[in-house]
Scaffold this motif. Sequence first.
Motif, PDB file in Angstrom:
ATOM      1  N   PHE A  26      -2.585   2.487   7.894  1.00 37.76           N
ATOM      2  CA  PHE A  26      -2.211   2.943   6.556  1.00 37.76           C
ATOM      3  C   PHE A  26      -1.861   4.428   6.560  1.00 37.76           C
ATOM      4  O   PHE A  26      -0.846   4.845   5.996  1.00 37.76           O
ATOM      5  CB  PHE A  26      -3.362   2.670   5.585  1.00 37.76           C
ATOM      6  CG  PHE A  26      -3.190   3.310   4.237  1.00 37.76           C
ATOM      7  CD1 PHE A  26      -2.127   2.970   3.414  1.00 37.76           C
ATOM      8  CD2 PHE A  26      -4.093   4.265   3.788  1.00 37.76           C
ATOM      9  CE1 PHE A  26      -1.960   3.570   2.169  1.00 37.76           C
ATOM     10  CE2 PHE A  26      -3.940   4.862   2.551  1.00 37.76           C
ATOM     11  CZ  PHE A  26      -2.872   4.515   1.742  1.00 37.76           C
ATOM     12  N   GLU A  27      -2.685   5.237   7.206  1.00 37.27           N
ATOM     13  CA  GLU A  27      -2.454   6.681   7.213  1.00 37.27           C
ATOM     14  C   GLU A  27      -1.193   7.045   7.989  1.00 37.27           C
ATOM     15  O   GLU A  27      -0.553   8.055   7.697  1.00 37.27           O
ATOM     16  CB  GLU A  27      -3.672   7.395   7.784  1.00 37.27           C
ATOM     17  CG  GLU A  27      -4.898   7.280   6.880  1.00 37.27           C
ATOM     18  CD  GLU A  27      -6.100   8.026   7.416  1.00 37.27           C
ATOM     19  OE1 GLU A  27      -6.008   8.552   8.549  1.00 37.27           O
ATOM     20  OE2 GLU A  27      -7.125   8.083   6.714  1.00 37.27           O
ATOM     21  N   ASN A  28      -0.839   6.240   8.984  1.00 38.40           N
ATOM     22  CA  ASN A  28       0.404   6.479   9.719  1.00 38.40           C
ATOM     23  C   ASN A  28       1.633   6.078   8.911  1.00 38.40           C
ATOM     24  O   ASN A  28       2.736   6.566   9.167  1.00 38.40           O
ATOM     25  CB  ASN A  28       0.396   5.711  11.043  1.00 38.40           C
ATOM     26  CG  ASN A  28      -0.593   6.280  12.040  1.00 38.40           C
ATOM     27  OD1 ASN A  28      -0.912   7.465  11.999  1.00 38.40           O
ATOM     28  ND2 ASN A  28      -1.097   5.440  12.930  1.00 38.40           N
ATOM     29  N   MET A  53      -7.314  -3.811   0.726  1.00 39.70           N
ATOM     30  CA  MET A  53      -6.058  -3.861   1.476  1.00 39.70           C
ATOM     31  C   MET A  53      -6.072  -2.882   2.644  1.00 39.70           C
ATOM     32  O   MET A  53      -5.546  -3.184   3.724  1.00 39.70           O
ATOM     33  CB  MET A  53      -4.877  -3.574   0.538  1.00 39.70           C
ATOM     34  CG  MET A  53      -4.577  -4.718  -0.421  1.00 39.70           C
ATOM     35  SD  MET A  53      -2.987  -4.546  -1.284  1.00 39.70           S
ATOM     36  CE  MET A  53      -3.353  -3.220  -2.416  1.00 39.70           C
ATOM     37  N   VAL A  54      -6.670  -1.705   2.444  1.00 42.49           N
ATOM     38  CA  VAL A  54      -6.760  -0.736   3.538  1.00 42.49           C
ATOM     39  C   VAL A  54      -7.630  -1.288   4.662  1.00 42.49           C
ATOM     40  O   VAL A  54      -7.316  -1.127   5.846  1.00 42.49           O
ATOM     41  CB  VAL A  54      -7.310   0.611   3.022  1.00 42.49           C
ATOM     42  CG1 VAL A  54      -7.607   1.548   4.186  1.00 42.49           C
ATOM     43  CG2 VAL A  54      -6.315   1.268   2.074  1.00 42.49           C
ATOM     44  N   THR A  79       1.453  12.865   4.225  1.00 42.40           N
ATOM     45  CA  THR A  79       0.203  13.589   3.969  1.00 42.40           C
ATOM     46  C   THR A  79      -0.059  13.730   2.476  1.00 42.40           C
ATOM     47  O   THR A  79      -1.191  13.541   2.006  1.00 42.40           O
ATOM     48  CB  THR A  79       0.260  14.985   4.618  1.00 42.40           C
ATOM     49  OG1 THR A  79       0.505  14.847   6.021  1.00 42.40           O
ATOM     50  CG2 THR A  79      -1.044  15.737   4.406  1.00 42.40           C
ATOM     51  N   GLU A  80       0.983  14.054   1.713  1.00 47.22           N
ATOM     52  CA  GLU A  80       0.830  14.211   0.267  1.00 47.22           C
ATOM     53  C   GLU A  80       0.496  12.889  -0.405  1.00 47.22           C
ATOM     54  O   GLU A  80      -0.319  12.833  -1.324  1.00 47.22           O
ATOM     55  CB  GLU A  80       2.110  14.797  -0.336  1.00 47.22           C
ATOM     56  CG  GLU A  80       2.245  16.297  -0.203  1.00 47.22           C
ATOM     57  CD  GLU A  80       1.109  17.042  -0.867  1.00 47.22           C
ATOM     58  OE1 GLU A  80       0.888  16.840  -2.077  1.00 47.22           O
ATOM     59  OE2 GLU A  80       0.423  17.815  -0.177  1.00 47.22           O
ATOM     60  N   GLN A  81       1.134  11.819   0.052  1.00 45.84           N
ATOM     61  CA  GLN A  81       0.851  10.501  -0.516  1.00 45.84           C
ATOM     62  C   GLN A  81      -0.580  10.075  -0.222  1.00 45.84           C
ATOM     63  O   GLN A  81      -1.258   9.508  -1.088  1.00 45.84           O
ATOM     64  CB  GLN A  81       1.841   9.478   0.034  1.00 45.84           C
ATOM     65  CG  GLN A  81       3.260   9.668  -0.469  1.00 45.84           C
ATOM     66  CD  GLN A  81       4.271   8.855   0.309  1.00 45.84           C
ATOM     67  OE1 GLN A  81       3.929   8.168   1.279  1.00 45.84           O
ATOM     68  NE2 GLN A  81       5.527   8.921  -0.092  1.00 45.84           N
ATOM     69  N   LEU A  82      -1.043  10.357   0.986  1.00 46.50           N
ATOM     70  CA  LEU A  82      -2.419  10.019   1.344  1.00 46.50           C
ATOM     71  C   LEU A  82      -3.409  10.824   0.507  1.00 46.50           C
ATOM     72  O   LEU A  82      -4.417  10.287   0.025  1.00 46.50           O
ATOM     73  CB  LEU A  82      -2.651  10.286   2.831  1.00 46.50           C
ATOM     74  CG  LEU A  82      -4.059   9.986   3.357  1.00 46.50           C
ATOM     75  CD1 LEU A  82      -4.387   8.507   3.195  1.00 46.50           C
ATOM     76  CD2 LEU A  82      -4.174  10.404   4.821  1.00 46.50           C
ATOM     77  N   ARG A  83      -3.105  12.089   0.325  1.00 43.83           N
ATOM     78  CA  ARG A  83      -3.972  12.940  -0.501  1.00 43.83           C
ATOM     79  C   ARG A  83      -4.045  12.414  -1.930  1.00 43.83           C
ATOM     80  O   ARG A  83      -5.124  12.351  -2.531  1.00 43.83           O
ATOM     81  CB  ARG A  83      -3.430  14.370  -0.483  1.00 43.83           C
ATOM     82  CG  ARG A  83      -4.235  15.351  -1.323  1.00 43.83           C
ATOM     83  CD  ARG A  83      -3.554  16.698  -1.363  1.00 43.83           C
ATOM     84  NE  ARG A  83      -4.202  17.598  -2.291  1.00 43.83           N
ATOM     85  CZ  ARG A  83      -3.662  18.709  -2.755  1.00 43.83           C
ATOM     86  NH1 ARG A  83      -2.453  19.061  -2.358  1.00 43.83           N
ATOM     87  NH2 ARG A  83      -4.305  19.474  -3.601  1.00 43.83           N
ATOM     88  N   SER A  84      -2.902  12.027  -2.468  1.00 44.52           N
ATOM     89  CA  SER A  84      -2.870  11.494  -3.832  1.00 44.52           C
ATOM     90  C   SER A  84      -3.614  10.166  -3.916  1.00 44.52           C
ATOM     91  O   SER A  84      -4.339   9.903  -4.882  1.00 44.52           O
ATOM     92  CB  SER A  84      -1.419  11.304  -4.286  1.00 44.52           C
ATOM     93  OG  SER A  84      -0.728  12.528  -4.299  1.00 44.52           O
ATOM     94  N   LEU A 102       0.828  -1.211   0.000  1.00 39.25           N
ATOM     95  CA  LEU A 102       0.000   0.000   0.000  1.00 39.25           C
ATOM     96  C   LEU A 102       0.862   1.260   0.000  1.00 39.25           C
ATOM     97  O   LEU A 102       0.521   2.257  -0.648  1.00 39.25           O
ATOM     98  CB  LEU A 102      -0.925   0.004   1.221  1.00 39.25           C
ATOM     99  CG  LEU A 102      -2.230  -0.773   1.099  1.00 39.25           C
ATOM    100  CD1 LEU A 102      -2.939  -0.818   2.445  1.00 39.25           C
ATOM    101  CD2 LEU A 102      -3.142  -0.169   0.040  1.00 39.25           C
ATOM    102  N   HIS A 103       1.958   1.208   0.731  1.00 42.62           N
ATOM    103  CA  HIS A 103       2.871   2.353   0.755  1.00 42.62           C
ATOM    104  C   HIS A 103       3.416   2.626  -0.645  1.00 42.62           C
ATOM    105  O   HIS A 103       3.474   3.776  -1.101  1.00 42.62           O
ATOM    106  CB  HIS A 103       4.012   2.082   1.734  1.00 42.62           C
ATOM    107  CG  HIS A 103       4.893   3.272   1.960  1.00 42.62           C
ATOM    108  ND1 HIS A 103       6.182   3.174   2.418  1.00 42.62           N
ATOM    109  CD2 HIS A 103       4.671   4.610   1.766  1.00 42.62           C
ATOM    110  CE1 HIS A 103       6.706   4.380   2.507  1.00 42.62           C
ATOM    111  NE2 HIS A 103       5.817   5.266   2.123  1.00 42.62           N
TER     112      HIS A 103
END
Length: 219
Positions: free
Chosen positions: A197-199, A188-189, A203-208, A139-140
């Motif tokens: 996942f969010e940790n 997967m999330v 922040t930019e990757q999560l937004r994308s 996921l990362h």
Amino acid sequence: MRNFRFAFLAFIAVSAVAAVSYFLSMHAGGSARISSNTQDWGGFGSYIGGILAPAASLLAGYMVYKSFASNAYQQKLLLARESLSRLDVELEKKLQTPFNNICFGDEYYGRPLRDVVDALSNNVITTTEVSSKLILSLLHNIAILANSIRYYIGLLGGLPSAEKDNHWLGELEKIYWIEKYSAVCSRMVRIVGQSAFENKVSTEQLRSFKLILGGEYGL
């Protein structure tokens, strides 16, 4: 195209101002009609040439610059598209990679990772630490890929065009990735947990990730 029109109109305006200024100076000098003297017209030609030659040189230089800039932009788009295509192939290979771990027994040993993800998300099998780490790592990588896709969509929006109609290119790109990976990413999330996942991602990757892959974890 818009910048070219502006530059061309500016060149015409300079030409018109130069011509009008010359005729006004002739009128101020006592000439009320167009001269038939070739020397006067020779002087007019020299005057116009002296004014317009630098302007024409600037216009030509500007057009060369715009041509180089456009070619560089197209090259950047091409390189980004090729990179995304390679990453797309690699991601698909990852999802089809055999799960060579016996933590789920012989039934799932050697099965494609996508099948294991489906089984985990449907609670057919119980999540283990090994599977969670593997899926979280994947996921990362997908979040990093989503960030690159968002950058590429931004490039598509900046394509030179006479009309501001480039947004549909970005929408088509988003549709492709959503259709292909949104469902499996959402599964997967759910497996690893939204907070985990969010940790893991920036922040930019999560937004994308949310922008490109739908942003709905419950799909």
